[in-house]
Scaffold this motif. Structure first.
Motif, PDB file in Angstrom:
ATOM      1  N   ALA A   1       1.376  -0.436  -2.714  1.00 34.39           N
ATOM      2  CA  ALA A   1       1.492  -1.679  -2.504  1.00 34.39           C
ATOM      3  C   ALA A   1       3.253  -2.133  -3.029  1.00 34.39           C
ATOM      4  O   ALA A   1       3.844  -3.216  -2.042  1.00 34.39           O
ATOM      5  CB  ALA A   1       0.729  -2.486  -3.826  1.00 34.39           C
ATOM      6  N   GLU A   2       3.754  -1.565  -3.700  1.00 40.13           N
ATOM      7  CA  GLU A   2       5.227  -1.721  -3.836  1.00 40.13           C
ATOM      8  C   GLU A   2       5.972  -1.652  -2.719  1.00 40.13           C
ATOM      9  O   GLU A   2       7.153  -2.254  -2.390  1.00 40.13           O
ATOM     10  CB  GLU A   2       5.698  -0.891  -4.946  1.00 40.13           C
ATOM     11  N   THR A   3       5.738  -0.381  -1.854  1.00 44.88           N
ATOM     12  CA  THR A   3       6.540  -0.128  -0.898  1.00 44.88           C
ATOM     13  C   THR A   3       6.235  -1.015   0.309  1.00 44.88           C
ATOM     14  O   THR A   3       7.176  -1.437   1.084  1.00 44.88           O
ATOM     15  CB  THR A   3       6.215   1.312  -0.342  1.00 44.88           C
ATOM     16  N   ILE A   4       4.951  -1.503   0.574  1.00 41.70           N
ATOM     17  CA  ILE A   4       4.724  -2.583   1.502  1.00 41.70           C
ATOM     18  C   ILE A   4       5.601  -3.882   1.147  1.00 41.70           C
ATOM     19  O   ILE A   4       6.406  -4.416   2.127  1.00 41.70           O
ATOM     20  CB  ILE A   4       3.309  -3.016   1.626  1.00 41.70           C
ATOM     21  N   THR A   5       5.651  -3.989  -0.108  1.00 39.94           N
ATOM     22  CA  THR A   5       6.483  -5.385  -0.372  1.00 39.94           C
ATOM     23  C   THR A   5       7.669  -5.249  -0.339  1.00 39.94           C
ATOM     24  O   THR A   5       8.510  -6.179   0.167  1.00 39.94           O
ATOM     25  CB  THR A   5       6.098  -5.584  -2.044  1.00 39.94           C
ATOM     26  N   ASN A   6       8.330  -4.190  -0.513  1.00 39.47           N
ATOM     27  CA  ASN A   6       9.740  -3.796  -0.474  1.00 39.47           C
ATOM     28  C   ASN A   6      10.174  -3.632   1.041  1.00 39.47           C
ATOM     29  O   ASN A   6      10.964  -4.500   1.519  1.00 39.47           O
ATOM     30  CB  ASN A   6      10.252  -2.482  -1.216  1.00 39.47           C
ATOM     31  N   MET A   7       9.199  -3.132   1.839  1.00 33.64           N
ATOM     32  CA  MET A   7       9.656  -3.064   3.273  1.00 33.64           C
ATOM     33  C   MET A   7       9.477  -4.522   3.736  1.00 33.64           C
ATOM     34  O   MET A   7      10.197  -4.850   4.800  1.00 33.64           O
ATOM     35  CB  MET A   7       8.791  -2.184   4.054  1.00 33.64           C
ATOM     36  N   GLY A   8       8.683  -5.239   3.468  1.00 34.07           N
ATOM     37  CA  GLY A   8       8.325  -6.685   3.935  1.00 34.07           C
ATOM     38  C   GLY A   8       9.712  -7.638   3.527  1.00 34.07           C
ATOM     39  O   GLY A   8      10.007  -8.359   4.503  1.00 34.07           O
ATOM     40  N   ASN A   9      10.275  -7.261   2.200  1.00 42.94           N
ATOM     41  CA  ASN A   9      11.510  -8.072   2.173  1.00 42.94           C
ATOM     42  C   ASN A   9      12.918  -7.502   2.494  1.00 42.94           C
ATOM     43  O   ASN A   9      13.988  -8.029   2.427  1.00 42.94           O
ATOM     44  CB  ASN A   9      11.503  -8.163   0.744  1.00 42.94           C
ATOM     45  N   HIS A  10      12.766  -6.161   3.419  1.00 43.62           N
ATOM     46  CA  HIS A  10      14.073  -5.542   3.661  1.00 43.62           C
ATOM     47  C   HIS A  10      14.416  -6.244   4.714  1.00 43.62           C
ATOM     48  O   HIS A  10      13.806  -6.596   5.952  1.00 43.62           O
ATOM     49  CB  HIS A  10      13.679  -4.188   4.105  1.00 43.62           C
ATOM     50  N   ALA A  11      15.916  -6.576   4.948  1.00 46.91           N
ATOM     51  CA  ALA A  11      16.710  -7.317   5.872  1.00 46.91           C
ATOM     52  C   ALA A  11      16.559  -6.621   7.216  1.00 46.91           C
ATOM     53  O   ALA A  11      16.540  -7.216   8.047  1.00 46.91           O
ATOM     54  CB  ALA A  11      17.786  -7.646   5.439  1.00 46.91           C
ATOM     55  N   ASP A  12      16.705  -5.242   7.080  1.00 42.95           N
ATOM     56  CA  ASP A  12      16.595  -4.569   8.453  1.00 42.95           C
ATOM     57  C   ASP A  12      15.415  -4.161   9.121  1.00 42.95           C
ATOM     58  O   ASP A  12      15.349  -3.778  10.306  1.00 42.95           O
ATOM     59  CB  ASP A  12      17.455  -3.258   8.149  1.00 42.95           C
ATOM     60  N   VAL A  13      14.235  -4.619   8.548  1.00 42.19           N
ATOM     61  CA  VAL A  13      12.921  -4.333   8.740  1.00 42.19           C
ATOM     62  C   VAL A  13      12.282  -5.575   9.804  1.00 42.19           C
ATOM     63  O   VAL A  13      12.385  -6.694   9.097  1.00 42.19           O
ATOM     64  CB  VAL A  13      12.101  -3.912   7.810  1.00 42.19           C
ATOM     65  N   ARG A  14      11.832  -5.147  10.864  1.00 42.83           N
ATOM     66  CA  ARG A  14      11.287  -6.299  11.601  1.00 42.83           C
ATOM     67  C   ARG A  14       9.742  -6.086  11.891  1.00 42.83           C
ATOM     68  O   ARG A  14       8.965  -7.060  12.011  1.00 42.83           O
ATOM     69  CB  ARG A  14      11.884  -6.331  13.083  1.00 42.83           C
ATOM     70  N   VAL A  15       9.396  -4.724  11.863  1.00 44.67           N
ATOM     71  CA  VAL A  15       7.968  -4.399  11.923  1.00 44.67           C
ATOM     72  C   VAL A  15       7.798  -3.126  11.371  1.00 44.67           C
ATOM     73  O   VAL A  15       8.586  -2.368  10.995  1.00 44.67           O
ATOM     74  CB  VAL A  15       7.665  -3.989  13.614  1.00 44.67           C
ATOM     75  N   ILE A  16       6.274  -3.137  10.622  1.00 50.54           N
ATOM     76  CA  ILE A  16       5.852  -1.764   9.677  1.00 50.54           C
ATOM     77  C   ILE A  16       5.110  -1.381  10.444  1.00 50.54           C
ATOM     78  O   ILE A  16       3.945  -1.684  10.947  1.00 50.54           O
ATOM     79  CB  ILE A  16       5.617  -2.307   8.526  1.00 50.54           C
TER      80      ILE A  16
END
Length: 249
Positions: A35-50
């Motif tokens: 859950a924490e990793t999904i949240t962090n990647m969702g807020n990461h400026a360099d990430v567009r898709v997971i």
């Protein structure tokens, strides 16, 4: 190999992978990390898709940890236990990036809830699904809203009631859980990579706004899934469930 949650970012694509040696069943600490990793990647400026995947080439997710399930002795602990999948589902729901599910094999219980919470799910022909909770005297209370949202009440209730049966990947595709089903892991991975790369060419703001609209009407899920976790936490203490779990042990 020890259990883990890890992530990698390449070319604006974040790949999140979870693993547990017991058929990718998920104990509380791994669910919290996920859950924490999904949240962090969702807020990461360099990430567009997971891309969300599990390790290994067989089972995508066997559901909640059976050992932890058997160790529950009070309602408060039960609620915390079942809240693990609720927190992952809510993290996926709130994530502003599209999440592509990569389902390589069978998935059970909470794993079906995770697959249903992705925004676009791709699978192999081996990715049969089962909701087995009724077998042990509880029900898929936490994950059923996500499954119902993706597949409809009829399909969700069918697999929830028929708790002994694996439903083939082709059936899951017909009902809307999977967008596409591939003959092999290799074919699926090629398609997942190409699809994620193509999504990165779209306007990130447009994708974020689209996701908000896709998940409209779910603003109460924080409270609703917590209430449902409490129901499961109470039922797991019933004499029926305790006796059933002893038989499984």
């Amino acid at each position: 190999m020890d259990a883990y949650v890890k992530h990698d970012i390449q070319d604006n694509i974040a790949t999140i992978e979870f693993f547990h040696p017991e058929q990718n069943s998920l104990p509380g600490n791994i669910l919290a990390q996920l859950a924490e990793t999904i949240t962090n990647m969702g807020n990461h400026a360099d990430v567009r898709v997971i891309i969300l995947k599990s390790g290994g080439d067989r089972t995508f997710c066997a559901g909640a940890s059976f050992k932890e399930l058997m160790a529950i002795n009070d309602a408060a602990t039960g609620k915390v236990f079942f809240s693990g999948f609720a927190n992952v589902i809510n993290a996926m729901r709130k994530c502003p990036k599209f999440i592509i599910g990569r389902i390589q094999g069978k998935t059970v219980g909470g794993g079906v809830g995770i697959a249903a919470s992705t925004d676009y799910c791709m699978a192999t022909q081996f990715a049969a699904i089962k909701l087995s909770e009724l077998n042990v005297g509880i029900g898929p209370f936490v994950v059923s809203p996500a499954i119902e949202r993706k597949m409809g009440v009829s399909a969700m209730s069918q697999i929830a009631i028929d708790a002994n049966t694996f439903y083939e990947a082709s059936w899951a595709r017909e009902k809307g859980l999977y967008a596409t089903v591939y003959e092999s892991i290799e074919a699926m991975d090629t398609a997942v990579a190409a699809f994620a790369k193509h999504l990165c060419t779209y306007n990130p703001e447009a994708m974020s706004e689209m996701k908000k609209k896709f998940w409209r009407g779910t603003d109460d899920w924080d409270d609703m899934l917590a209430e449902r976790a409490a129901i499961s936490g109470k039922l797991v203490l019933s004499d029926f469930t305790k006796e059933t779990l002893k038989k499984f042990k």
